[in-house]
Design a protein around this motif. Structure first.
Motif, short mmCIF file in Angstrom:
data_model
loop_
_atom_site.label_atom_id
_atom_site.label_comp_id
_atom_site.label_asym_id
_atom_site.label_seq_id
_atom_site.Cartn_x
_atom_site.Cartn_y
_atom_site.Cartn_z
N ILE A 139 0.83 -1.20 0.00
CA ILE A 139 0.00 0.00 0.00
C ILE A 139 0.86 1.25 0.00
O ILE A 139 0.64 2.19 -0.76
CB ILE A 139 -0.94 0.01 1.22
N GLN A 140 1.89 1.24 0.84
CA GLN A 140 2.76 2.41 0.94
C GLN A 140 3.47 2.71 -0.37
O GLN A 140 3.56 3.88 -0.78
CB GLN A 140 3.80 2.19 2.05
N GLN A 141 3.91 1.70 -1.07
CA GLN A 141 4.61 1.92 -2.34
C GLN A 141 3.67 2.54 -3.37
O GLN A 141 4.07 3.45 -4.12
CB GLN A 141 5.19 0.62 -2.88
N LEU A 142 2.45 2.07 -3.40
CA LEU A 142 1.48 2.63 -4.34
C LEU A 142 1.19 4.10 -4.02
O LEU A 142 1.05 4.94 -4.93
CB LEU A 142 0.19 1.81 -4.31
N ILE A 143 1.10 4.42 -2.73
CA ILE A 143 0.87 5.81 -2.33
C ILE A 143 2.07 6.67 -2.72
O ILE A 143 1.93 7.77 -3.27
CB ILE A 143 0.60 5.91 -0.82
N ARG A 144 3.28 6.16 -2.45
CA ARG A 144 4.48 6.93 -2.78
C ARG A 144 4.59 7.18 -4.29
O ARG A 144 4.95 8.28 -4.71
CB ARG A 144 5.73 6.18 -2.30
N ASP A 145 4.27 6.17 -5.07
CA ASP A 145 4.33 6.33 -6.53
C ASP A 145 3.39 7.45 -6.98
O ASP A 145 3.77 8.29 -7.82
CB ASP A 145 3.94 5.02 -7.23
N ARG A 146 2.19 7.48 -6.43
CA ARG A 146 1.22 8.49 -6.84
C ARG A 146 1.63 9.89 -6.33
O ARG A 146 1.51 10.87 -7.05
CB ARG A 146 -0.16 8.12 -6.33
#
Length: 230
Positions: free
Chosen positions: A214-221
């Motif tokens: 989840i955190q990686q997806l948030i960081r990417d966005r």
């Protein structure tokens, strides 16, 4: 009569006031994992050299924290839905004026745990006041300030209840947390409906997925949003 509180009109109003920073909000039901994700996102951004202001609603200011106690704590007497909605809007007005707008003007990334969508879900849908009147009050209270990105951590009521029980040692939680599963199901659908209205401004993620995923997806966005704001 035009819809001044639609996602698009909110965006136009927010864009009419120049700001240098980035406004990111995390939304979702109780036990969705917002605190964990905000902590990790805050740390990552600071390590990247960004100025970060992390805050929450209701709260974020002295008066906002006082209102938080009035709204959430047991023992405050009866708090009817209309009063609850107005208290939330009052706390948000102070929050925007005293903390969020000044931080954005200075170029900070503002990370906020809940914002207007929570009022639309909890008081508008959950308490049955209607999304439109709650949206109108909050549009006025914030002078049209919308987030650049809203991350919705989508949590089903059963998982929400389990996580809240684990976190609180089996206690019922505050006034809102202790509501029935049907209330939390209504909240979940309200968040999803809101996101569907403006998919370009929302990121909906499955709260049951691994924390790091989840955190990686948030960081990417967020990284993409920061690139757009250079």
């Amino acid at each position: 009569m035009s819809d001044r509180t639609s996602p698009e009109s909110d965006r136009r109003s927010a864009q009419s006031s120049p700001r240098a920073g980035l406004f990111v909000v995390l939304e979702g039901g109780e036990g969705a994992g917002k605190t964990t994700q905000l902590s990790r996102l805050d740390q990552w951004l600071q390590q990247s050299g960004r100025s970060v202001v992390r805050t929450r609603e209701p709260g974020g200011t002295q008066i906002g924290e006082r209102i938080r106690t009035l709204v959430l704590d047991h023992g405050q007497g009866e708090v009817d839905p209309r009063t609850e909605a107005l208290l939330m809007a009052a706390a948000r007005a102070a929050h925007v004026e005293q903390r969020i707008r000044p931080a954005l003007a200075q170029g900070a990334v503002v990370l906020c745990d809940r914002y207007i969508d929570s009022s639309l879900a909890y008081q508008g849908a959950g308490r049955g006041l209607g999304v439109e009147p709650v949206a109108q009050v909050n549009h006025w209270a914030t002078d049209g300030l919308s987030p650049d990105l809203t991350v919705v951590l989508d949590v089903i009521p059963e998982l929400s209840r389990q996580r809240r029980s684990d976190r609180d040692g089996g206690s019922a939680g505050d006034r809102i947390e202790s509501a029935e599963d049907s209330f939390h199901a209504t909240l979940r659908q309200a968040f999803l409906d809101r996101a569907a209205q403006a998919p370009e401004r929302y990121l909906v993620l499955d709260a049951s997925a691994p924390v790091e995923q989840i955190q990686q997806l948030i960081r990417d966005r967020v990284a993409a949003e920061l690139g757009d704001h250079q």
